[in-house]
Design a protein around this motif. Structure first.
Motif, PDB file in Angstrom:
ATOM      1  N   GLY A  37      55.027-124.364  56.640  1.00 17.04           N
ATOM      2  CA  GLY A  37      54.062-124.563  57.712  1.00 17.04           C
ATOM      3  C   GLY A  37      52.814-123.722  57.616  1.00 17.04           C
ATOM      4  O   GLY A  37      52.745-122.720  56.896  1.00 17.04           O
ATOM      5  N   LEU A  38      51.813-124.185  58.345  1.00 18.44           N
ATOM      6  CA  LEU A  38      50.570-123.446  58.556  1.00 18.44           C
ATOM      7  C   LEU A  38      50.644-122.898  59.973  1.00 18.44           C
ATOM      8  O   LEU A  38      50.610-123.658  60.942  1.00 18.44           O
ATOM      9  N   VAL A  39      50.791-121.590  60.082  1.00 17.95           N
ATOM     10  CA  VAL A  39      51.042-120.945  61.371  1.00 17.95           C
ATOM     11  C   VAL A  39      49.764-120.344  61.957  1.00 17.95           C
ATOM     12  O   VAL A  39      49.010-119.675  61.254  1.00 17.95           O
ATOM     13  N   LYS A  40      49.570-120.578  63.243  1.00 18.79           N
ATOM     14  CA  LYS A  40      48.474-119.951  63.998  1.00 18.79           C
ATOM     15  C   LYS A  40      49.070-119.035  65.050  1.00 18.79           C
ATOM     16  O   LYS A  40      50.097-119.355  65.658  1.00 18.79           O
ATOM     17  N   ASN A  41      48.401-117.903  65.304  1.00 19.36           N
ATOM     18  CA  ASN A  41      48.824-117.046  66.402  1.00 19.36           C
ATOM     19  C   ASN A  41      47.934-117.281  67.627  1.00 19.36           C
ATOM     20  O   ASN A  41      47.106-118.208  67.630  1.00 19.36           O
ATOM     21  N   GLU A  42      48.092-116.459  68.642  1.00 16.13           N
ATOM     22  CA  GLU A  42      47.329-116.649  69.880  1.00 16.13           C
ATOM     23  C   GLU A  42      45.829-116.472  69.688  1.00 16.13           C
ATOM     24  O   GLU A  42      45.021-116.964  70.468  1.00 16.13           O
ATOM     25  N   ASN A  43      45.454-115.736  68.622  1.00 19.12           N
ATOM     26  CA  ASN A  43      44.034-115.532  68.306  1.00 19.12           C
ATOM     27  C   ASN A  43      43.496-116.589  67.347  1.00 19.12           C
ATOM     28  O   ASN A  43      42.369-116.496  66.883  1.00 19.12           O
ATOM     29  N   LYS A  44      44.354-117.587  67.029  1.00 23.19           N
ATOM     30  CA  LYS A  44      44.019-118.674  66.109  1.00 23.19           C
ATOM     31  C   LYS A  44      43.840-118.202  64.671  1.00 23.19           C
ATOM     32  O   LYS A  44      43.182-118.852  63.862  1.00 23.19           O
ATOM     33  N   ASP A  45      44.420-117.029  64.365  1.00 26.95           N
ATOM     34  CA  ASP A  45      44.451-116.564  62.989  1.00 26.95           C
ATOM     35  C   ASP A  45      45.473-117.407  62.226  1.00 26.95           C
ATOM     36  O   ASP A  45      46.410-117.958  62.820  1.00 26.95           O
ATOM     37  N   LEU A  46      45.323-117.465  60.905  1.00 30.56           N
ATOM     38  CA  LEU A  46      46.213-118.259  60.050  1.00 30.56           C
ATOM     39  C   LEU A  46      47.078-117.337  59.194  1.00 30.56           C
ATOM     40  O   LEU A  46      46.596-116.329  58.683  1.00 30.56           O
ATOM     41  N   LEU A  47      48.340-117.707  59.026  1.00 31.71           N
ATOM     42  CA  LEU A  47      49.293-116.862  58.320  1.00 31.71           C
ATOM     43  C   LEU A  47      49.455-117.297  56.865  1.00 31.71           C
ATOM     44  O   LEU A  47      49.747-118.460  56.578  1.00 31.71           O
ATOM     45  N   PHE A  48      49.260-116.339  55.940  1.00 31.40           N
ATOM     46  CA  PHE A  48      49.431-116.606  54.520  1.00 31.40           C
ATOM     47  C   PHE A  48      50.346-115.561  53.897  1.00 31.40           C
ATOM     48  O   PHE A  48      50.429-114.425  54.379  1.00 31.40           O
ATOM     49  N   ASP A  85      53.271-109.742  50.148  1.00 25.75           N
ATOM     50  CA  ASP A  85      52.365-109.485  51.268  1.00 25.75           C
ATOM     51  C   ASP A  85      52.392-110.671  52.229  1.00 25.75           C
ATOM     52  O   ASP A  85      52.565-111.821  51.809  1.00 25.75           O
ATOM     53  N   VAL A  86      52.235-110.386  53.506  1.00 24.25           N
ATOM     54  CA  VAL A  86      52.079-111.404  54.547  1.00 24.25           C
ATOM     55  C   VAL A  86      50.919-110.942  55.415  1.00 24.25           C
ATOM     56  O   VAL A  86      50.885-109.787  55.853  1.00 24.25           O
ATOM     57  N   ARG A  87      49.979-111.855  55.662  1.00 28.59           N
ATOM     58  CA  ARG A  87      48.767-111.412  56.356  1.00 28.59           C
ATOM     59  C   ARG A  87      48.144-112.527  57.191  1.00 28.59           C
ATOM     60  O   ARG A  87      48.210-113.701  56.831  1.00 28.59           O
ATOM     61  N   TRP A  88      47.555-112.122  58.331  1.00 24.17           N
ATOM     62  CA  TRP A  88      46.783-113.053  59.160  1.00 24.17           C
ATOM     63  C   TRP A  88      45.341-113.087  58.680  1.00 24.17           C
ATOM     64  O   TRP A  88      44.767-112.049  58.352  1.00 24.17           O
ATOM     65  N   PHE A  89      44.746-114.269  58.644  1.00 28.08           N
ATOM     66  CA  PHE A  89      43.346-114.445  58.268  1.00 28.08           C
ATOM     67  C   PHE A  89      42.623-115.253  59.342  1.00 28.08           C
ATOM     68  O   PHE A  89      43.178-116.207  59.879  1.00 28.08           O
ATOM     69  N   LYS A  90      41.390-114.868  59.611  1.00 25.12           N
ATOM     70  CA  LYS A  90      40.542-115.678  60.485  1.00 25.12           C
ATOM     71  C   LYS A  90      40.189-116.970  59.751  1.00 25.12           C
ATOM     72  O   LYS A  90      39.951-116.937  58.536  1.00 25.12           O
ATOM     73  N   PRO A  91      40.116-118.114  60.458  1.00 17.98           N
ATOM     74  CA  PRO A  91      39.786-119.383  59.785  1.00 17.98           C
ATOM     75  C   PRO A  91      38.482-119.338  58.994  1.00 17.98           C
ATOM     76  O   PRO A  91      38.361-120.003  57.957  1.00 17.98           O
ATOM     77  N   ASN A  92      37.519-118.556  59.457  1.00 19.39           N
ATOM     78  CA  ASN A  92      36.228-118.460  58.761  1.00 19.39           C
ATOM     79  C   ASN A  92      36.203-117.349  57.722  1.00 19.39           C
ATOM     80  O   ASN A  92      35.157-117.028  57.167  1.00 19.39           O
ATOM     81  N   ASP A  93      37.354-116.761  57.474  1.00 21.13           N
ATOM     82  CA  ASP A  93      37.413-115.622  56.564  1.00 21.13           C
ATOM     83  C   ASP A  93      38.520-115.813  55.520  1.00 21.13           C
ATOM     84  O   ASP A  93      39.249-114.880  55.202  1.00 21.13           O
ATOM     85  N   ILE A  94      38.627-117.049  54.993  1.00 23.12           N
ATOM     86  CA  ILE A  94      39.704-117.323  54.034  1.00 23.12           C
ATOM     87  C   ILE A  94      39.173-117.533  52.607  1.00 23.12           C
ATOM     88  O   ILE A  94      39.816-118.174  51.787  1.00 23.12           O
ATOM     89  N   GLU A  95      38.012-116.947  52.313  1.00 19.16           N
ATOM     90  CA  GLU A  95      37.451-117.089  50.966  1.00 19.16           C
ATOM     91  C   GLU A  95      38.406-116.551  49.906  1.00 19.16           C
ATOM     92  O   GLU A  95      38.540-117.116  48.812  1.00 19.16           O
ATOM     93  N   ALA A  96      39.076-115.444  50.224  1.00 21.43           N
ATOM     94  CA  ALA A  96      40.019-114.861  49.266  1.00 21.43           C
ATOM     95  C   ALA A  96      41.174-115.817  48.986  1.00 21.43           C
ATOM     96  O   ALA A  96      41.671-115.885  47.864  1.00 21.43           O
ATOM     97  N   ILE A  97      41.568-116.567  50.003  1.00 19.70           N
ATOM     98  CA  ILE A  97      42.632-117.554  49.828  1.00 19.70           C
ATOM     99  C   ILE A  97      42.157-118.673  48.908  1.00 19.70           C
ATOM    100  O   ILE A  97      42.836-119.037  47.942  1.00 19.70           O
TER     101      ILE A  97
END
Length: 212
Positions: free
Chosen positions: A78-89, A173-185
């Protein structure tokens, strides 16, 4: 609308399509009559081209034929979002990835998706959403060509969970990313993950395989 399916072998893509790709100069054509995934697997890996396509009358039926010719393993994640709409990778095998794993015997696809995400990231999924898409990739296991079919779902997570990677599964590693900040992904992930992100409109400039 003509159906299309993408099968990935490492960084390479085989497009099963009912119409010619718009950018045929990027693709190497494979004859549908002689197509055998077990035979062409090593040929594709050795070929200089990264993009291949098979023109077929019924792409869904052709994919079914492929499934019947090799070992198929089904997985879910799954693609997981938290309450801040961050994405889990997660970070595994030197690449950013989304949590997923094999469906166990007696388990539904949805149950497997939630279990794998929770186990790999040490979180609690508060809501299982709709299916995003299915992806396909091929690899060798015990000298056999294996086709992995993965079901992807939207998920939500509440609370400030302390993320903990499941190291026994090779996750470092497990990390939250902002949707507009996933360039590294985007710079270091698998093509199938790019497909999931593209379906969710998280990629602005889609690569060639996503704009056939």
């Amino acid at each position: 609308m003509a159906q299309k399916y993408r099968i990935y072998i490492n960084e390479k893509v085989i497009l099963l399509t009912e119409s010619e790709p718009k950018k045929t100069e990027h693709y190497q054509k494979i004859d549908s009559q002689t197509f055998d995934l077990k035979i062409i697997y090593t040929w594709i890996l050795a070929h200089k081209s990264a993009y291949f396509y098979v023109l077929c009358k019924d792409a869904k039926a052709f994919l079914k034929q492929i499934k019947e010719s090799v070992i198929v393993i089904e997985a879910a994640g799954g693609l997981v979002k938290n309450e801040n709409k961050d994405l889990l990778f997660i970070y595994r095998n030197d690449k950013w990835d989304l949590p997923k794993g094999k469906i166990e015997k007696g388990e539904t696809v949805k149950e497997a998706a939630v279990r794998e995400v929770e186990e790999e990231c040490s979180i609690v999924v508060s809501k299982l959403g709709v299916k995003i898409c299915k992806t396909y990739h091929v690899y060798i296991s015990k000298a056999q060509v294996v086709l992995k079919k993965t079901y992807w779902y939207k998920m939500k997570c509440k609370g400030q969970n302390k993320l903990r990677p499941q190291k026994e599964e090779g996750i470092t590693d497990v990390r939250w990313f902002k949707p507009n900040d996933i360039e590294a992904i985007l710079a270091n992930t698998f093509p199938s993950i790019m497909d999931v992100l593209a379906v969710m409109d998280l990629i602005k400039d889609k690569p060639v395989p996503l704009s056939e």
